[in-house]
Design an enzyme around this catalytic site. Structure first.
Site, PDB file in Angstrom:
ATOM      1  CD  GLU A  73      40.937 -43.737 -27.080  1.00 34.73           C
ATOM      2  OE1 GLU A  73      40.975 -44.235 -25.940  1.00 34.73           O
ATOM      3  OE2 GLU A  73      41.477 -42.657 -27.372  1.00 34.73           O
TER       4      GLU A  73
ATOM      5  CG  ASP B 162      39.547 -40.411 -25.440  1.00 27.22           C
ATOM      6  OD1 ASP B 162      38.879 -39.802 -26.294  1.00 27.22           O
ATOM      7  OD2 ASP B 162      39.119 -41.402 -24.801  1.00 27.22           O
TER       8      ASP B 162
ATOM      9  CG  ASP C 297      43.024 -40.933 -21.978  1.00 28.32           C
ATOM     10  OD1 ASP C 297      43.531 -41.312 -23.060  1.00 28.32           O
ATOM     11  OD2 ASP C 297      41.931 -41.355 -21.564  1.00 28.32           O
TER      12      ASP C 297
ATOM     13  CG  ASP D 166      44.209 -46.148 -21.759  1.00 27.37           C
ATOM     14  OD1 ASP D 166      45.328 -46.666 -21.551  1.00 27.37           O
ATOM     15  OD2 ASP D 166      43.202 -46.399 -21.076  1.00 27.37           O
TER      16      ASP D 166
END
Length: 676
Positions: free
Chosen positions: A435, A514, A516, A518
């Protein structure tokens, strides 16, 4: 010269009774993992379902006790308890302790059966540290106890009852299984599926491991009609097609017993671009289809084309609609019952009984032809959808061909920002899908350049569950993925397309995002892409998810990394790790800056850094924690259950917002499982 080893009769070992099952359990239940553990339940439940299919059982109770033992109770006829004419012991003991002993080898006791080999209940016995069986019949209750395949207590009368049936309680053997903890959702999904396939059969699942026992009841008067409605939950169904089509039939009189069968089919179209067709033989799911599925597909395509020609919807010079066209957006269940099913392979994944193709073809042809003649509005809606699918299929084919031509032209310079590896042996190489450019830069610097390739993604990949094939294949990001991996794609209906797994350029495709929200979203989008267009890669075990650390605890000059474990919230994992280092997690909580300006928590004697992004780690850290084969944690992506997988993709990535909201509300407390 090597010393000659003796090889005579003394070297030949004979495993008596059920010893063979304990020695090689995988031969009988597939594995000793969670899948094999749950298989024990299926074996007992299948016996009860066989009683239901024979017309003698209307209710099955499955209970998970606090100690993870299982009880299955049915109200069937009860296992026979009279003396066996050959073994001269109670028939109940024969059934429980001898392999290939059962009432399913001819058609006298069971005309239709899912358990064909007579190994089920005895295998469960062999792999249980304890088993208690009670039989209610002839006005009495009989009981026997077993352990690891051996009789512990002979059969005895323990009471009276005017009811009939069998109760089996077993404790899985921890010496055999990797885990003895049952998963409620796995039990729930399989038992619900069984209830769908057996109209009006009541199945009750109770989990006593919670403070307040959890109880789920399944009973469907509509049978597979309700099953199809369930498959289409969360999807938009055209108003004209709100009522599923139901077709049933049986063999004609005079057909030999071994070629007799019953056929049930339910189908309903939705506005999505994917096909969900489930096929079953004697309640056994056949993921690879077989003769019954072939008969259904042939009949469906033929009848819809004949109807479209007859009604003048398809003109003389227009090509016929293909199977892909007529099945786009279709949800269907094909359930056949036959006396002596022949399966291809030990896993019963494909039905090989050839007469079933002819029988299903005839019954579906006759039933669907009558339906279309009696429902012209619905018929035109079905043909219209297929014509739209045909146009989109042609556009998708052109987009795929453009992607393929592009990949051939770009062999020297592969797509996007791909940093390829030097080794060309696919079995040795890995592709990290990363990402963003920041993480991509760290990954490129920290990788092993000989075997690890890096493909950074710009932004979020297209949600392929909500668009047609032509839009998906026109996406630059998706074109880059297809070209980099090199094996082509299946079509949305899963017919194979131009997919060729032997051309895959990497045998490990690792999604690295990641930790998180997103990152989790991108991970789901990528998995949706692989599920829809490259599912054979998942089935082959080529797709993985990387598990980066969520914290770094710096003590003096050494960093101790903390990874999610799928069981505890992040703060609990962090606190436990801090304690394991001999430190106090409650000593101060001062906010400060770590190296490089990253936010960290400075405490007495140590500093805690939260890694929300891969880019927050330098190349050396990223390599050692997430990419180095010697130290990293990877989780292989699997599809244990096709219905569950399809439903998860549909609910999380489909157009119906309410399902995503419900899922988030239900699993909000499980946010720690995002990397599980």
């Amino acid at each position: 010269m090597a010393k000659e080893e003796s090889y005579d009769g003394n070297e030949i070992k004979i495993l008596e009774g059920l010893e063979a099952v304990r020695k090689r359990p995988g031969m009988y239940i597939g594995s000793t993992s969670s899948s094999g553990l749950h298989h024990l339940v299926w074996e007992i439940v299948d016996n009860a379902v066989d009683e239901a299919m024979a017309g003698y059982c209307s209710k099955i109770l499955v209970t998970v006790h606090a100690d993870n033992s299982i009880t299955v109770v049915d109200n069937g006829r009860g296992i026979p308890v009279d003396e066996h004419p050959v073994k001269k012991i109670p028939t109940l003991e024969v059934v429980m302790t001898i392999l290939h002993a059962g009432g399913k080898f001819d058609n006298s006791a069971y005309k239709v059966s899912g358990g064909l080999h007579g190994v089920g209940v005895s295998v469960v016995n062999a792999l249980s540290k304890k088993m208690v069986v009670q039989v209610r019949r002839d006005g009495k209750i009989y009981e026997m106890q077993f352990s690891r395949g051996n009789t512990v207590e002979k059969m005895k009368e323990v009471g009276t009852s005017q009811e009939t049936g069998t109760s089996v309680t077993f404790w899985p053997d921890g010496e055999i299984f990797e885990t003895t903890v049952y998963d409620f959702d796995i039990l729930h999904n399989r038992l619900q599926e069984t209830a769908f396939l057996n109209k009006n059969l009541e199945i009750v699942l109770t989990d006593e491991r919670e403070r307040t026992p959890r109880v789920e009841e399944f009973c469907y008067a509509g049978g597979i009609i309700d099953f199809v409605k369930f498959l289409n939950e969360g999807k938009d169904v055209p108003e004209a097609l709100k009522d599923p089509i139901y077709i049933e039939g049986t063999s004609e009189e005079g057909v030999p017993t071994d070629r007799m069968g019953d056929v049930e089919v339910a189908l309903q179209w939705n506005t999505s671009y994917s096909e969900t067709v489930m096929s079953f033989a004697n309640d056994i799911y056949t993921p690879e289809g077989g003769m019954h599925l072939e008969g259904f597909r042939t009949a469906l395509t033929r009848v819809i084309n004949d109807y479209a020609r007859k009604q003048g919807i398809l003109k003389e010079k227009e090509s016929n609609l293909t199977g892909d066209d007529v099945r786009e957006g279709l949800s269907a269940v094909i359930s056949v019952k036959l006396a002596d099913p022949q399966f291809e392979g030990q896993t019963k994944a494909k039905l090989g009984s050839s007469f079933m193709r002819t029988l299903v073809l005839k019954i579906v042809t006759d039933g669907l032809t009558d339906y279309l003649e009696e429902h012209p509005k619905q018929g035109r809606e079905i043909v219209k959808k297929a014509q739209q699918a045909s146009k989109a299929r042609n556009a998708a084919r052109k987009a795929r061909e453009a992607t393929r031509r592009k990949s051939l032209l770009e062999t020297a310079a592969l797509p996007g920002k791909l940093a390829d590896c030097s080794v060309r042996d696919a079995e040795m190489t890995e592709l990290f899908i990363v990402e963003g450019d920041s993480a991509g830069g760290s990954a490129k610097d920290g990788r092993r350049r000989d075997i690890q390739a890096i493909l950074p993604l710009r932004g979020k990949i297209l949600n392929v569950e909500r668009v047609g094939d032509h839009r998906a294949f026109s996406s630059d990001t998706i074109q880059s993925l297809i070209t980099a991996i090199g094996c082509g794609v299946t079509t949305g209906s899963g017919d194979g397309g131009d997919f060729d797994i032997t051309k895959a350029r990497y045998h490990k495709i690792i999604i690295m995002t990641d930790a998180d929200v997103d990152g989790a979203h991108i991970r789901i989008l990528l998995l949706t892409f692989f599920y829809k267009y490259m599912r054979p890669l998942i089935d082959a075990g080529y797709v993985y998810v990387a598990c980066p650390p969520i914290f770094g605890i710096k003590v003096r000059n050494k960093i101790h990394y903390v990874y999610p474990n799928g069981r505890q919230p992040e703060d609990e994992i962090l606190a436990d790790t801090i304690r394991s280092l001999g430190l106090n997690p409650d000593d101060g909580d001062e906010e400060g800056k770590a190296e490089g300006g990253k936010i960290a928590k400075k405490r007495k004697g140590y500093t805690v850094q939260r890694y929300k992004g891969l880019g927050e780690m330098d190349p050396k850290q990223l390599a050692s924690t997430t990419m180095d084969p010697k130290t990293r944690i990877l989780q292989r992506v699997t599809i244990e259950d096709a219905i569950t997988a399809d439903r998860a993709v549909r609910e999380l990535m489909g157009s119906e917002v309410s399902y995503r909201r419900e899922y988030i509300e239900k699993h909000a407390h499980d946010a720690r499982f995002l990397d599980a």
